[in-house]
Design a protein around this motif. Structure first.
Motif, short mmCIF file in Angstrom:
data_model
loop_
_atom_site.label_atom_id
_atom_site.label_comp_id
_atom_site.label_asym_id
_atom_site.label_seq_id
_atom_site.Cartn_x
_atom_site.Cartn_y
_atom_site.Cartn_z
N TYR A 188 0.87 -1.18 0.00
CA TYR A 188 0.00 0.00 0.00
C TYR A 188 0.90 1.23 0.00
N ARG A 189 0.41 2.28 -0.62
CA ARG A 189 1.29 3.38 -0.96
C ARG A 189 0.61 4.72 -0.70
N ALA A 190 1.35 5.64 -0.07
CA ALA A 190 0.89 7.02 0.06
C ALA A 190 1.33 7.79 -1.18
N GLU A 191 0.40 8.46 -1.82
CA GLU A 191 0.71 9.22 -3.01
C GLU A 191 0.25 10.67 -2.85
N TYR A 192 0.88 11.57 -3.59
CA TYR A 192 0.45 12.97 -3.59
C TYR A 192 0.51 13.52 -5.00
N TRP A 193 -0.29 14.55 -5.25
CA TRP A 193 -0.31 15.17 -6.56
C TRP A 193 0.83 16.18 -6.63
N ASP A 194 1.83 15.90 -7.48
CA ASP A 194 3.02 16.74 -7.52
C ASP A 194 2.90 17.90 -8.50
N GLY A 195 1.72 18.06 -9.08
CA GLY A 195 1.48 19.12 -10.05
C GLY A 195 1.23 18.58 -11.44
N GLY A 196 1.65 17.30 -11.67
CA GLY A 196 1.44 16.69 -12.98
C GLY A 196 1.00 15.26 -12.91
N ARG A 197 1.22 14.58 -11.76
CA ARG A 197 0.86 13.17 -11.64
C ARG A 197 0.78 12.79 -10.17
N TRP A 198 0.23 11.60 -9.91
CA TRP A 198 0.24 11.05 -8.56
C TRP A 198 1.57 10.33 -8.35
N ALA A 199 2.36 10.85 -7.43
CA ALA A 199 3.68 10.31 -7.16
C ALA A 199 3.74 9.75 -5.75
N THR A 200 4.65 8.80 -5.52
CA THR A 200 4.83 8.25 -4.18
C THR A 200 5.28 9.37 -3.23
N ASN A 201 4.62 9.46 -2.09
CA ASN A 201 4.91 10.51 -1.13
C ASN A 201 6.01 10.03 -0.17
N ALA A 202 7.25 10.28 -0.55
CA ALA A 202 8.39 9.80 0.24
C ALA A 202 8.50 10.49 1.59
N LEU A 203 7.78 11.59 1.80
CA LEU A 203 7.81 12.28 3.10
C LEU A 203 6.92 11.60 4.13
N ASP A 204 6.09 10.66 3.69
CA ASP A 204 5.14 10.03 4.61
C ASP A 204 5.71 8.73 5.17
N SER A 205 6.04 8.75 6.45
CA SER A 205 6.46 7.53 7.15
C SER A 205 5.59 7.34 8.39
N SER A 206 4.30 7.52 8.21
CA SER A 206 3.35 7.48 9.31
C SER A 206 2.71 6.09 9.41
N ASN A 207 1.79 5.96 10.35
CA ASN A 207 0.98 4.74 10.50
C ASN A 207 -0.47 5.09 10.21
N PRO A 208 -0.86 5.18 8.95
CA PRO A 208 -2.20 5.68 8.64
C PRO A 208 -3.33 4.70 8.94
N ILE A 209 -3.04 3.39 9.02
CA ILE A 209 -4.10 2.40 9.23
C ILE A 209 -3.64 1.36 10.25
N VAL A 210 -4.63 0.66 10.80
CA VAL A 210 -4.38 -0.53 11.61
C VAL A 210 -5.06 -1.70 10.93
N ALA A 211 -4.78 -2.90 11.41
CA ALA A 211 -5.31 -4.10 10.75
C ALA A 211 -6.83 -4.08 10.67
N GLY A 212 -7.48 -3.51 11.70
CA GLY A 212 -8.94 -3.49 11.70
C GLY A 212 -9.56 -2.64 10.62
N ASN A 213 -8.79 -1.73 10.02
CA ASN A 213 -9.31 -0.87 8.96
C ASN A 213 -9.36 -1.56 7.61
N ILE A 214 -8.89 -2.81 7.54
CA ILE A 214 -8.80 -3.51 6.26
C ILE A 214 -10.01 -4.41 6.06
N ALA A 215 -10.72 -4.20 4.96
CA ALA A 215 -11.76 -5.13 4.54
C ALA A 215 -11.04 -6.26 3.81
N THR A 216 -10.93 -7.41 4.44
CA THR A 216 -9.99 -8.45 4.00
C THR A 216 -10.52 -9.36 2.90
N GLY A 217 -11.81 -9.30 2.60
CA GLY A 217 -12.35 -10.16 1.55
C GLY A 217 -12.30 -11.63 1.88
#
Length: 313
Positions: A188-217
């Motif tokens: 899973y990848r954090a992306e940001y709009w750099d002005g021309g495309r969605w690029a990987t957001n290398a500044l993001d080293s956070s914990n945006p989700i936990v296991a419970g936030n995943i719909a596992t199918g």
């Protein structure tokens, strides 16, 4: 003419004859008069970005406002009846055009929030009108600079004002294909709009989700890593051969709003990371930019029509 008072509020000045004997008569003299009300000379603001060194569009961040006297000390009496409503705005608005590009939310601090001259809010946010908007950050633009102004016209302009770069972002799940004998490891990848495309957001080293936030199918989460330079991994236990549709629930409440047929997951309350993954008509009517990321895991497809070719020169 050089008398100073370093606090907020009202005072009463009393004058008393120093000799206590007017013209040798033995009579003293005194009098008093009100002075004030006194207000702070200015404000300072300090900003804590929502994610590390930056803030996503629509993400709450923290602002601390401190009332100061002319000597730079904190006016402790700026509270209760002597505090005022403070409005926050962007001091760089004339440079980065933020007043046109988006709007603030919860950018007002109640007078009752001040205690000993200091108030902190962690609910202020700024959202781009259009998600595909270039970042407000150097070197191409200027970050948000939080300016405070109260109803007595006390301001932080010309003094210390905290800043935060702003990026439009989204979380993306990457499809996975592999053996049913191994644990699938989904990126899973954090992306940001750099002005021309969605690029990987290398500044993001956070914990945006936990296991419970995943719909596992139907799968079972085995492990989850934090983002590292914008990239993290979700590992599932081994499962029978077949297809599994997963998603992340980034809503404030309720199950995920992905384009999957089946839904689940506990809400992560990070709607600013939702995206536009399919036309609403193909996504159960979920509006653009309110769609949760999803991906398909395909395990153990026997006789799959894939040819692996390696060329070296």
């Amino acid at each position: 003419s050089n008398i100073q008072w370093a606090e907020v509020g009202d005072i009463s000045l009393t004058a008393t004859l120093a000799s206590a004997s007017y013209l040798g008569s033995g009579l003293t003299a005194n009098g008093s008069a009100a002075a004030g009300a006194f207000k702070p000379a200015y404000f300072d603001t300090v900003v804590t970005p929502g994610t590390g060194t930056f803030t996503y569009s629509g993400q709450p961040f923290t602002v601390q406002v401190t009332a100061k006297n002319a000597s730079g000390g904190t006016t402790l009496n700026y509270k209760g009846a002597y505090a005022r409503i403070v409005t926050l705005s962007d001091g760089n608005g004339g440079t980065n055009n933020s007043a046109t590009l988006g709007t603030f939310s919860n950018a007002s601090i109640a007078a009752a929030s001040f205690n000993n001259g200091v108030a902190t809010t962690n609910t202020v946010s700024y959202r781009f009108n259009t998600r595909t908007t270039a970042p407000l950050e150097a070197p191409t633009s200027a970050p948000l600079k939080l300016r405070a102004l109260d109803t007595d016209s006390v301001t932080s302009s010309g003094h210390t004002e905290g800043t935060t770069p702003l990026r439009a972002g989204r979380l993306r799940l990457v499809n996975f294909y592999g053996s049913d004998l191994l644990r699938p490891r989904v990126e899973y990848r954090a992306e940001y709009w750099d002005g021309g495309r969605w690029a990987t957001n290398a500044l993001d080293s956070s914990n945006p989700i936990v296991a419970g936030n995943i719909a596992t199918g139907g799968l079972t989460v085995n492990g989850l890593t934090a983002l590292n330079n914008g990239i993290g991994f979700i590992t599932f236990n081994t499962a029978a051969a077949g297809s599994y549709d997963i998603a992340l629930d980034l809503n404030a409440a309720g199950v995920d709003t992905s384009c999957n047929a089946a839904h689940g997951g506990a809400a992560a309350n990070k709607s600013w990371l939702q995206g536009y993954w399919s036309a609403p008509a193909n996504c159960g009517g979920v509006a653009a930019w309110a769609q949760d990321p999803n991906a398909r895991i395909r395990l153990g497809a026997s006789r799959a029509p894939y040819i692996y070719l390696r060329e070296r020169y």
